[in-house]
Motif scaffolding. Structure first.
Motif, PDB file in Angstrom:
ATOM      1  N   VAL A  32       2.916   7.853  -4.630  1.00  0.00           N
ATOM      2  CA  VAL A  32       1.889   8.580  -3.879  1.00  0.00           C
ATOM      3  C   VAL A  32       0.717   7.698  -3.467  1.00  0.00           C
ATOM      4  O   VAL A  32      -0.164   8.145  -2.730  1.00  0.00           O
ATOM      5  N   GLY A  33       0.700   6.441  -3.930  1.00  0.00           N
ATOM      6  CA  GLY A  33      -0.403   5.567  -3.547  1.00  0.00           C
ATOM      7  C   GLY A  33      -0.204   4.148  -4.024  1.00  0.00           C
ATOM      8  O   GLY A  33       0.589   3.882  -4.930  1.00  0.00           O
ATOM      9  N   GLU A  34      -0.938   3.234  -3.375  1.00  0.00           N
ATOM     10  CA  GLU A  34      -0.898   1.824  -3.744  1.00  0.00           C
ATOM     11  C   GLU A  34      -2.320   1.276  -3.675  1.00  0.00           C
ATOM     12  O   GLU A  34      -3.170   1.796  -2.954  1.00  0.00           O
ATOM     13  N   ALA A  35      -2.558   0.204  -4.438  1.00  0.00           N
ATOM     14  CA  ALA A  35      -3.857  -0.462  -4.406  1.00  0.00           C
ATOM     15  C   ALA A  35      -3.651  -1.945  -4.629  1.00  0.00           C
ATOM     16  O   ALA A  35      -2.692  -2.362  -5.291  1.00  0.00           O
ATOM     17  N   THR A  36      -4.564  -2.738  -4.085  1.00  0.00           N
ATOM     18  CA  THR A  36      -4.439  -4.192  -4.169  1.00  0.00           C
ATOM     19  C   THR A  36      -5.328  -4.814  -5.233  1.00  0.00           C
ATOM     20  O   THR A  36      -5.229  -6.006  -5.493  1.00  0.00           O
ATOM     21  N   ASP A  37      -6.218  -4.012  -5.834  1.00  0.00           N
ATOM     22  CA  ASP A  37      -7.049  -4.513  -6.927  1.00  0.00           C
ATOM     23  C   ASP A  37      -7.555  -3.326  -7.734  1.00  0.00           C
ATOM     24  O   ASP A  37      -7.351  -2.166  -7.365  1.00  0.00           O
ATOM     25  N   GLY A  38      -8.227  -3.624  -8.846  1.00  0.00           N
ATOM     26  CA  GLY A  38      -8.667  -2.568  -9.730  1.00  0.00           C
ATOM     27  C   GLY A  38      -9.669  -1.610  -9.117  1.00  0.00           C
ATOM     28  O   GLY A  38      -9.650  -0.410  -9.395  1.00  0.00           O
ATOM     29  N   ARG A  39     -10.538  -2.133  -8.277  1.00  0.00           N
ATOM     30  CA  ARG A  39     -11.560  -1.285  -7.664  1.00  0.00           C
ATOM     31  C   ARG A  39     -10.919  -0.247  -6.753  1.00  0.00           C
ATOM     32  O   ARG A  39     -11.252   0.950  -6.814  1.00  0.00           O
ATOM     33  N   ASP A  40      -9.989  -0.684  -5.903  1.00  0.00           N
ATOM     34  CA  ASP A  40      -9.283   0.261  -5.042  1.00  0.00           C
ATOM     35  C   ASP A  40      -8.415   1.200  -5.875  1.00  0.00           C
ATOM     36  O   ASP A  40      -8.235   2.371  -5.527  1.00  0.00           O
ATOM     37  N   ALA A  41      -7.864   0.672  -6.972  1.00  0.00           N
ATOM     38  CA  ALA A  41      -6.983   1.482  -7.812  1.00  0.00           C
ATOM     39  C   ALA A  41      -7.709   2.703  -8.355  1.00  0.00           C
ATOM     40  O   ALA A  41      -7.151   3.810  -8.372  1.00  0.00           O
ATOM     41  N   ILE A  42      -8.947   2.519  -8.788  1.00  0.00           N
ATOM     42  CA  ILE A  42      -9.701   3.646  -9.333  1.00  0.00           C
ATOM     43  C   ILE A  42      -9.853   4.740  -8.287  1.00  0.00           C
ATOM     44  O   ILE A  42      -9.636   5.927  -8.569  1.00  0.00           O
ATOM     45  N   ASP A  43     -10.184   4.360  -7.073  1.00  0.00           N
ATOM     46  CA  ASP A  43     -10.344   5.345  -5.999  1.00  0.00           C
ATOM     47  C   ASP A  43      -9.033   6.088  -5.738  1.00  0.00           C
ATOM     48  O   ASP A  43      -9.011   7.314  -5.603  1.00  0.00           O
ATOM     49  N   VAL A  44      -7.943   5.322  -5.652  1.00  0.00           N
ATOM     50  CA  VAL A  44      -6.637   5.934  -5.356  1.00  0.00           C
ATOM     51  C   VAL A  44      -6.210   6.864  -6.487  1.00  0.00           C
ATOM     52  O   VAL A  44      -5.719   7.976  -6.249  1.00  0.00           O
ATOM     53  N   ILE A  45      -6.386   6.417  -7.730  1.00  0.00           N
ATOM     54  CA  ILE A  45      -5.929   7.202  -8.880  1.00  0.00           C
ATOM     55  C   ILE A  45      -6.755   8.471  -9.041  1.00  0.00           C
ATOM     56  O   ILE A  45      -6.209   9.546  -9.322  1.00  0.00           O
ATOM     57  N   VAL A  46      -8.061   8.373  -8.855  1.00  0.00           N
ATOM     58  CA  VAL A  46      -8.912   9.568  -8.931  1.00  0.00           C
ATOM     59  C   VAL A  46      -8.525  10.559  -7.835  1.00  0.00           C
ATOM     60  O   VAL A  46      -8.495  11.778  -8.060  1.00  0.00           O
ATOM     61  N   ARG A  47      -8.219  10.043  -6.649  1.00  0.00           N
ATOM     62  CA  ARG A  47      -7.873  10.920  -5.527  1.00  0.00           C
ATOM     63  C   ARG A  47      -6.485  11.544  -5.674  1.00  0.00           C
ATOM     64  O   ARG A  47      -6.294  12.749  -5.451  1.00  0.00           O
ATOM     65  N   GLU A  48      -5.494  10.746  -6.060  1.00  0.00           N
ATOM     66  CA  GLU A  48      -4.099  11.206  -6.064  1.00  0.00           C
ATOM     67  C   GLU A  48      -3.662  11.848  -7.377  1.00  0.00           C
ATOM     68  O   GLU A  48      -2.650  12.540  -7.426  1.00  0.00           O
ATOM     69  N   ARG A  49      -4.390  11.581  -8.468  1.00  0.00           N
ATOM     70  CA  ARG A  49      -4.064  12.142  -9.772  1.00  0.00           C
ATOM     71  C   ARG A  49      -2.586  11.919 -10.145  1.00  0.00           C
ATOM     72  O   ARG A  49      -1.833  12.874 -10.394  1.00  0.00           O
ATOM     73  N   PRO A  50      -2.144  10.672 -10.205  1.00  0.00           N
ATOM     74  CA  PRO A  50      -0.737  10.398 -10.522  1.00  0.00           C
ATOM     75  C   PRO A  50      -0.432  10.651 -11.999  1.00  0.00           C
ATOM     76  O   PRO A  50      -1.342  10.720 -12.841  1.00  0.00           O
ATOM     77  N   ASP A  51       0.845  10.780 -12.292  1.00  0.00           N
ATOM     78  CA  ASP A  51       1.283  10.904 -13.686  1.00  0.00           C
ATOM     79  C   ASP A  51       1.336   9.528 -14.350  1.00  0.00           C
ATOM     80  O   ASP A  51       1.005   9.393 -15.531  1.00  0.00           O
ATOM     81  N   VAL A  52       1.793   8.526 -13.579  1.00  0.00           N
ATOM     82  CA  VAL A  52       1.993   7.184 -14.115  1.00  0.00           C
ATOM     83  C   VAL A  52       1.408   6.167 -13.147  1.00  0.00           C
ATOM     84  O   VAL A  52       1.444   6.354 -11.926  1.00  0.00           O
ATOM     85  N   VAL A  53       0.863   5.082 -13.709  1.00  0.00           N
ATOM     86  CA  VAL A  53       0.342   3.970 -12.907  1.00  0.00           C
ATOM     87  C   VAL A  53       0.971   2.680 -13.417  1.00  0.00           C
ATOM     88  O   VAL A  53       0.977   2.420 -14.622  1.00  0.00           O
ATOM     89  N   LEU A  54       1.528   1.884 -12.508  1.00  0.00           N
ATOM     90  CA  LEU A  54       1.953   0.528 -12.841  1.00  0.00           C
ATOM     91  C   LEU A  54       0.820  -0.392 -12.419  1.00  0.00           C
ATOM     92  O   LEU A  54       0.547  -0.540 -11.226  1.00  0.00           O
ATOM     93  N   MET A  55       0.138  -0.990 -13.393  1.00  0.00           N
ATOM     94  CA  MET A  55      -1.114  -1.710 -13.158  1.00  0.00           C
ATOM     95  C   MET A  55      -0.965  -3.204 -13.456  1.00  0.00           C
ATOM     96  O   MET A  55      -0.710  -3.602 -14.593  1.00  0.00           O
ATOM     97  N   ASP A  56      -1.142  -4.037 -12.413  1.00  0.00           N
ATOM     98  CA  ASP A  56      -1.177  -5.480 -12.625  1.00  0.00           C
ATOM     99  C   ASP A  56      -2.443  -5.824 -13.414  1.00  0.00           C
ATOM    100  O   ASP A  56      -3.428  -5.090 -13.383  1.00  0.00           O
ATOM    101  N   ILE A  57      -2.418  -6.953 -14.118  1.00  0.00           N
ATOM    102  CA  ILE A  57      -3.595  -7.367 -14.881  1.00  0.00           C
ATOM    103  C   ILE A  57      -4.492  -8.281 -14.059  1.00  0.00           C
ATOM    104  O   ILE A  57      -5.673  -8.007 -13.851  1.00  0.00           O
TER     105      ILE A  57
END
Length: 231
Positions: A32-57
């Motif tokens: 349901v969403g993708e992000a290229t860094d942690g800052r964008d990831a927070i926005d996407v995850i808050v908006r999309e409310r996913p069940d699971v996130v695969l997060m690069d370090i």
């Protein structure tokens, strides 16, 4: 069929494309969403409310470690699995302490990646026994004997049956697999797991695994005592 809502976070477009291709082909997984860094990831995850996130370090602007911490501070219910190349990603230890539910190597077989996402969505951790052993070995080399002594003291609080369950958790077994291995009912296993969490003062199965492995250098036979508690 319950569809798992998934967000991919990685600054490498080839990695994201590969994961999207692998996971997008599963009928029960929706990217349901993708992000290229942690800052964008927070926005996407808050908006999309996913069940699971695969997060690069390791990412620019904000790495996965900071993003994981901030998401937990915000009360996000997304289950975060950190992506790592292992050999270079030492921050994975801290990510697990910050609330990630497991880790996944980027060279994991496609079928295993799909299975991992499904397992995490069901509430199970992503613990590969072979990789867990390697990670614990690296962590242990950096710590003095106090961690082992502390872990051993914590494990001494458990009954023999709870120790067996804790060992099985450390080996990456699900509750159903523990029930089959120890010839227990699933409800009984869940009760024992809850008791292990409470006595070890932990909040997830990764922390149980760390405690078990940390204790082994002090007493490698602690989990092989005769079983007296047969409940």
């Amino acid at each position: 069929m319950n569809v798992v809502r998934l967000v991919l976070v990685d600054d490498d477009p080839l990695v994201r494309a590969g994961l999207r291709m692998i996971l997008g082909g599963a009928d029960d997984i929706d990217v349901v969403g993708e992000a290229t860094d942690g800052r964008d990831a927070i926005d996407v995850i808050v908006r999309e409310r996913p069940d699971v996130v695969l997060m690069d370090i390791r990412m620019p602007r904000m790495d996965g470690l900071v993003a994981t911490r901030q998401l937990r501070d915000r009360g996000s219910s997304a289950r975060i699995v950190v992506l790592t190349t292992f050999d270079t990603d030492e921050l994975v230890f801290t990510a697990l302490r910050e609330g990630a539910v497991g880790f996944l190597l980027k060279d994991t077989r496609p079928a295993d990646i799909v299975a991992a996402v499904r397992r995490v969505a069901l509430g199970e951790p992503m613990l590969s026994p072979s990789v867990t052993s390697r990670l614990i070995a690296v962590a242990t080399r950096r710590e003095d004997g106090s961690r082992q002594r502390t872990a051993h003291a914590m494990l001494a609080r458990l009954t023999d049956r709870e120790r067996e369950v804790a060992t099985a958790v450390a080996e990456g077994l699900s509750n159903a697999e523990i029930a089959e291995s120890l010839h227990l009912g699933l409800a009984t296993v869940k009760t024992h797991v809850g008791s292990v969490f409470a006595k070890l003062e932990v909040t997830n199965r990764v922390q149980v695994a760390r405690c078990v492995h940390d204790a082994e250098p002090v007493s490698g036979s602690w989990n092989r005592a005769p079983t007296r508690d047969t409940t």
